[in-house]
Scaffold this active site. Structure first.
Site, short mmCIF file in Angstrom:
data_model
loop_
_atom_site.label_atom_id
_atom_site.label_comp_id
_atom_site.label_asym_id
_atom_site.label_seq_id
_atom_site.Cartn_x
_atom_site.Cartn_y
_atom_site.Cartn_z
CE1 TYR A 87 -6.27 65.58 -26.11
CE2 TYR A 87 -7.06 64.16 -26.93
CZ TYR A 87 -7.22 65.16 -26.87
OH TYR A 87 -8.44 65.74 -26.69
N GLY A 88 -0.66 63.27 -24.36
CA GLY A 88 0.23 62.20 -24.49
C GLY A 88 1.14 62.10 -22.72
CB CYS A 135 3.97 60.86 -31.29
SG CYS A 135 3.26 62.70 -31.31
CB THR A 136 -0.25 62.76 -36.17
OG1 THR A 136 -0.42 63.07 -35.09
CG2 THR A 136 0.13 60.38 -36.14
CG HIS A 137 1.87 66.81 -32.32
ND1 HIS A 137 1.17 65.57 -32.21
CD2 HIS A 137 1.91 68.49 -32.27
CE1 HIS A 137 -0.11 66.94 -31.76
NE2 HIS A 137 0.63 68.19 -31.94
CG ASP A 161 -3.52 65.22 -33.46
OD1 ASP A 161 -2.89 64.29 -32.65
OD2 ASP A 161 -2.46 66.32 -33.79
CB SER A 162 -4.43 65.79 -28.83
OG SER A 162 -2.95 65.88 -29.67
CB CYS A 220 -3.88 61.55 -32.58
SG CYS A 220 -4.01 61.74 -30.57
CG ASN A 221 0.63 57.21 -33.49
OD1 ASN A 221 1.02 56.06 -34.35
ND2 ASN A 221 1.17 58.44 -33.99
CB THR A 222 -1.90 60.01 -27.27
OG1 THR A 222 -0.43 59.85 -28.30
CG2 THR A 222 -2.66 59.55 -26.55
N1 DGL Z 1 -0.41 63.74 -32.08
C1 DGL Z 1 -0.29 62.73 -31.06
C2 DGL Z 1 0.48 61.38 -31.07
O1 DGL Z 1 -0.26 61.03 -32.08
C3 DGL Z 1 -0.25 63.00 -29.54
C4 DGL Z 1 0.49 64.55 -29.10
C5 DGL Z 1 0.06 64.88 -27.56
O2 DGL Z 1 0.25 64.09 -26.25
O3 DGL Z 1 -0.94 65.49 -27.53
O4 DGL Z 1 0.19 60.35 -30.56
#
Ligand code: DGL
Length: 274
Positions: free
Chosen positions: A60-61, A202-204, A28-29, A91-93
Site C-alpha cells: 500500500y505504501g 511499518c508493521t512489516h 493490514d495491507s 498498518c501505519n499506512t
Molecule cells: N504494513 C504496512 C504499514 O504498517 C504497510 C506496508 C505496505 O506498504 O503495504 O505501514
C-alpha cells in the site's frame, strides 16, 4: 491458545457464519499486521481474532492516499457481517490514510490505529538522533508531519522511506542475502550519521528486527508500536466491558491472495523470531 487457519475468499466473508459481536478484526495491507497480532494474542489470550491481509494489493505504501483509503474501507466493510467488536488497523499506512474516515463511518466501534512509536523513542532518547523507517504514504501524510513537529524540539527525527522491503516479508524472506543487501543499501547512509534509536513505522518491519539490529549495532534501540496498540485494544475492550469471558482464544487467517502458501507464511510469522 488454539489457532484456526481457515482459507476464505474475501468476497464470501460473512456468508453462513455465526453473527456474534465477538471478533477482533485485525487488518493490514498484507502480512505485516501479524507483528501486531502476535502481541494481541499475548495480551488478550482468550479472544477470537480474525486476521485479514490484503496481500493481493500490497504494498500500500507506494499507492495514492485515496487508493489506500478505499482498499482499507472495502476490506473492513467485507468482514463486518462476521460480528466485529473491535477493529485493529495494524498498518501505519492504512491508519495514516483512512483512520479518520473509518471513525466517522463507524462511530460506535472500537477502532485502534498504528502510528510510528516516536513519542516513546523521544522519551527514551531526548537529544538523540532517531531514524523512522516507514512507507512513503506514512511519511508524507499529515499525521506523521504533525507527530514529527511535536517532537522536533526534543530529538532529531530522520524519516527514512523504505520502498522494496515489504515485498520480502510478503514472500516470507526474513533473512536472505537479498534482504540483507537491500537493508544495507537503505540503512547504511543514515547509520553513518550516528543513530540512537530506530522506530519501525511499518508493521512489516519488526520481522526484520534481528537483521536491522545486526546492521545498526547493539547500542541502537529499535522500537515499534505493536505492544502499545495491543495494550490500547485491551484497555478499550475492558472499559467497554467487551472482554470475552475466560475462554480459549483463536486466530483465523484470511488473505485476499487466498493461496495455501500465503496462509502458511501467515502462520509461520505468528511464531517468527523477535
Ligand atoms: N504494513 C504496512 C504499514 O504498517 C504497510 C506496508 C505496505 O506498504 O503495504 O505501514
Amino acid at each position: 491458545m488454539g489457532r484456526v487457519i481457515c482459507p476464505a475468499n474475501l468476497n464470501k466473508a460473512g456468508e453462513g457464519m455465526e453473527q456474534t459481536e465477538e471478533w477482533i478484526f485485525v487488518f493490514d495491507s498484507g502480512l505485516g499486521g501479524i507483528s501486531v497480532l502476535r502481541e494481541l494474542v499475548q495480551v488478550l489470550p482468550g479472544e477470537r481474532f480474525l486476521y485479514f491481509g490484503d496481500s493481493q494489493n500490497a504494498p500500500y505504501g507506494t499507492r495514492s492516499t485515496e487508493e489506500v483509503r478505499s482498499l482499507t474501507e472495502a476490506s473492513i466493510a467485507a468482514f463486518l457481517p462476521r460480528g466485529i467488536k473491535a477493529i485493529v488497523v495494524a498498518c501505519n499506512t492504512a491508519t495514516a490514510a483512512a483512520i479518520e474516515s473509518l471513525r466517522a463511518q463507524y462511530p460506535d466501534k472500537i477502532i485502534i490505529g498504528m502510528e510510528p512509536a516516536l513519542k516513546l523513542a523521544a522519551e527514551r532518547h531526548a537529544g538523540g538522533r532517531i531514524l523512522v523507517m516507514a512507507t512513503n504514504v506514512t511519511l508524507r501524510e499529515e499525521k506523521f508531519c504533525a507527530l514529527m513537529d511535536r517532537f522536533s524540539s526534543v530529538c532529531r527525527v530522520v524519516p527514512l522511506p523504505c520502498p522494496g522491503l515489504v515485498e520480502y516479508i510478503e514472500a516470507g524472506c526474513l533473512d536472505t542475502p537479498e534482504v540483507r543487501q537491500h537493508l544495507h543499501h537503505l540503512l547504511s547512509p543514515a547509520l553513518a550519521g550516528g543513530v540512537d534509536a530506530i522506530v519501525l513505522g511499518c508493521t512489516h518491519f519488526p520481522f526484520l528486527k534481528p537483521l536491522i539490529q545486526e546492521l545498526a549495532g547493539p547500542c541502537v534501540e529499535i522500537l515499534d508500536g505493536a505492544l502499545g496498540a495491543a495494550l490500547q485494544t485491551r484497555r478499550r475492550l475492558e472499559s467497554g466491558a467487551l472482554l470475552r469471558p475466560a475462554a480459549q482464544g483463536t486466530v483465523e487467517f484470511h488473505n485476499s491472495l487466498n493461496t495455501p502458501e500465503i496462509l502458511d507464511i501467515s502462520a509461520r510469522l505468528l511464531d517468527a523470531r523477535r
